[in-house]
Design an enzyme around this catalytic site. Structure first.
Site, short mmCIF file in Angstrom:
data_model
loop_
_atom_site.label_atom_id
_atom_site.label_comp_id
_atom_site.label_asym_id
_atom_site.label_seq_id
_atom_site.Cartn_x
_atom_site.Cartn_y
_atom_site.Cartn_z
N HIS A 167 0.84 -1.22 0.00
CA HIS A 167 0.00 0.00 0.00
C HIS A 167 0.86 1.26 0.00
O HIS A 167 0.43 2.31 0.49
CB HIS A 167 -0.96 0.03 1.20
CG HIS A 167 -1.72 -1.25 1.38
ND1 HIS A 167 -2.96 -1.48 0.83
CD2 HIS A 167 -1.38 -2.40 2.02
CE1 HIS A 167 -3.37 -2.70 1.16
NE2 HIS A 167 -2.42 -3.29 1.87
N SER A 288 14.19 22.56 -15.82
CA SER A 288 12.97 23.33 -16.09
C SER A 288 13.38 24.67 -16.66
O SER A 288 14.41 25.23 -16.30
CB SER A 288 12.20 23.51 -14.79
OG SER A 288 11.36 24.65 -14.89
N LYS A 294 15.43 22.61 -10.64
CA LYS A 294 14.81 21.33 -10.99
C LYS A 294 15.74 20.36 -11.70
O LYS A 294 16.55 20.72 -12.53
CB LYS A 294 13.61 21.58 -11.91
CG LYS A 294 12.48 22.29 -11.22
CD LYS A 294 11.63 21.35 -10.40
CE LYS A 294 10.58 20.73 -11.29
NZ LYS A 294 9.77 19.78 -10.54
N GLU A 301 9.66 8.99 -16.67
CA GLU A 301 8.26 9.41 -16.85
C GLU A 301 7.76 9.08 -18.25
O GLU A 301 6.63 8.66 -18.45
CB GLU A 301 8.13 10.91 -16.60
CG GLU A 301 8.38 11.33 -15.17
CD GLU A 301 8.51 12.84 -15.06
OE1 GLU A 301 7.48 13.51 -15.17
OE2 GLU A 301 9.64 13.34 -14.90
#
Ligand code: ARG
Length: 467
Positions: A167, A288, A294, A301
């Site tokens: 979980h 970024s 960043k 992804e």
């Protein structure tokens, strides 16, 4: 589509146009053509045509000089395809007509004889199978590379403790090597699936002709042998119509992507400073344009994102097939783009993922600290009480209360005083603190399939042998 588009007189440009009183409209021409994408099959189309021509000659249907002319013409065509100079033309609809037409331009009547005892229906099914067989072999190599990389990383981290999750909450300590070996198992099954699919792909449709076979005395086994097929498709209607083998490839590909996506999701989480478990090499990350601090795990992804695209292709092919009556229908031309994109996506994703994984830096201290903070050894504590004679349910309750106290105090179980712990069970002694140690917890799970480092190392050694 190419500037070499001379084309024959209007209305007579298709090998089938003799029956028609007017040419197709430009829109229909563009709508029905597949050469814009199926030219990818060119080399397989040439191989299959050569095998077919040699068989025609062997059984006495094609004269020796015609075969020689076809072989010579095809050699030139292959060179043009490889050099990127082949004059692909929308006029000739698809890869098959384009090559046949070029052959005829080059060698005359011999080129026109090639299509004896054959149809584009069995031709395209053969090409796609040859293409898929080669693709499967390539995919299998890429999966193996990934498995090797997983093994190397797992070996380096057989003793590295991390929290195992259920979980997505800390559950029990596991070895990072064990965690990585879980993925090894998944990719091993993926490879098995592809190897099994290959057996079903590797059957020859040629000889089915349009749908019913041919009246010529062809030798299908000879063609099968020359093209490296394990056998022939046993029913001519089935041979030209079903694309279940392509669907199976996409299904197997979707499973690989799903597995890649799962591990990518974990890498993304683990790279987040809140976890801080790993760092992904800069060359796989991007920044970024507005936030200077960043470092984004774009590659992971994107693999996760591309999984959806392969799932889509699988559904597209299933839908394409579901309502087709026997035998061949033009619907089947639509199998190619989803299939090609599945192959491309799969190969790129596997290759880039393997590179990225090889460059992952593990922060062992952060992993251990996270395991220490999450009451990961609570089950070991309960097992300790059971070994002292408590029924498991009572032990579970006692430990749950101890966890509650530790939570209230903002500390871990091992930080509680012996006297604090003893209020929950009289069976608790000083030796309980041994049971609460991470390494002890790991080591205790030494059965087959368990996370004990020694067991993980044995699993890695076995897996290495199996590769
Ligand atoms: N381009 C076609 C395809 O991909 C080749 C077969 C065409 N056959 C036909 N009868 N129209 O399926």
């Amino acid at each position: 589509m190419s500037s070499n588009d001379k084309g024959p007189p209007a209305g007579r440009n298709k090998p089938w146009s003799g029956r028609f009183s007017e040419p197709v409209t430009d829109l229909v021409k563009r709508f029905t053509a597949s050469v814009g994408f199926d030219h990818r099959l060119a080399e397989f189309d040439i191989d299959a045509s050569l095998a077919h021509a040699r068989m025609l000659n062997a059984v006495g249907i094609l004269a020796k000089p015609d075969l020689a002319a076809i072989e010579k013409g095809m050699e030139q065509i292959l060179g043009e395809v490889r050099a990127g100079t082949f004059p692909w033309s929308l006029e000739y609809e698809d890869v098959h007509f384009n090559i046949e037409r070029r052959l005829t331009d080059l060698v005359g009547d011999a080129g026109k004889r090639l299509h004896t005892a054959r149809s584009r229906n069995d031709q395209v099914a053969t090409d796609v199978r040859l293409y898929l067989r080669a693709s499967i072999d390539h995919v299998l190599t890429l999966i193996k590379e990934l498995q090797k990389t997983l093994l190397d990383l797992a070996e380096a981290h057989a003793d590295t403790v991390m929290p195992g999750f259920t979980h997505l909450q800390v559950a029990q300590p596991v070895s990072l090597g064990h965690h990585l070996m879980a993925y090894f198992e998944m990719f091993a099954r993926d490879a098995q699936r592809f190897a099994e699919a290959r057996r079903r792909v590797n059957r020859l449709p040629l000889g089915a002709a349009a749908l019913a076979g041919t009246s010529f005395p062809i030798d299908r086994l000879m063609v099968a042998k020359e093209l490296g097929f394990d056998g022939v498709c046993e029913n001519s209607l089935d041979a030209v119509s079903d694309r279940d083998f392509a669907i199976e490839f996409c299904a197997d590909g979707a499973l690989v992507m799903m597995h890649l996506s799962r591990i990518c999701e974990e890498l993304v989480l683990w790279m987040n400073p809140r976890f801080g478990f790993i760092d992904i090499a800069d060359r796989f990350c991007t920044g970024s344009s507005i936030m200077p601090q960043k470092k984004n795990p774009d590659v992971a992804e994107l693999i996760r994102g591309k999984t959806g695209r392969v799932n889509g292709h699988l559904v597209a092919l299933l839908t394409l097939m579901k309502a087709q009556p026997l035998a061949y229908n033009k619907d089947n031309q639509e199998d190619k783009e989803p299939l090609f994109d599945t192959v491309d996506t799969l190969m790129m994703s596997l290759a880039v993922f393997t590179d990225m994984l090889a460059g992952v830096k593990v922060n062992k201290e952060a992993m251990r600290a996270a395991a220490q903070q999450g009451f990961a050894t609570a089950t070991d504590f309960a097992d300790y009480l059971v070994k002292k004679g408590a029924p498991f349910r009572d032990a579970h309750e006692a430990v749950a209360q101890a966890v509650r106290l530790a939570t209230d105090r903002g500390c871990d179980l091992a930080d509680l005083k012996l006297a604090d712990l003893q209020q929950f069970s009289p069976l608790i002694g000083k030796d309980v603190f041994e049971a609460l140690k991470l390494d002890g917890s790991l080591k205790a799970r030494s059965h087959l399939g368990g996370t004990a480092p020694a067991r993980v190392k044995a699993a890695i050694a076995k897996a290495r042998k199996g590769l």
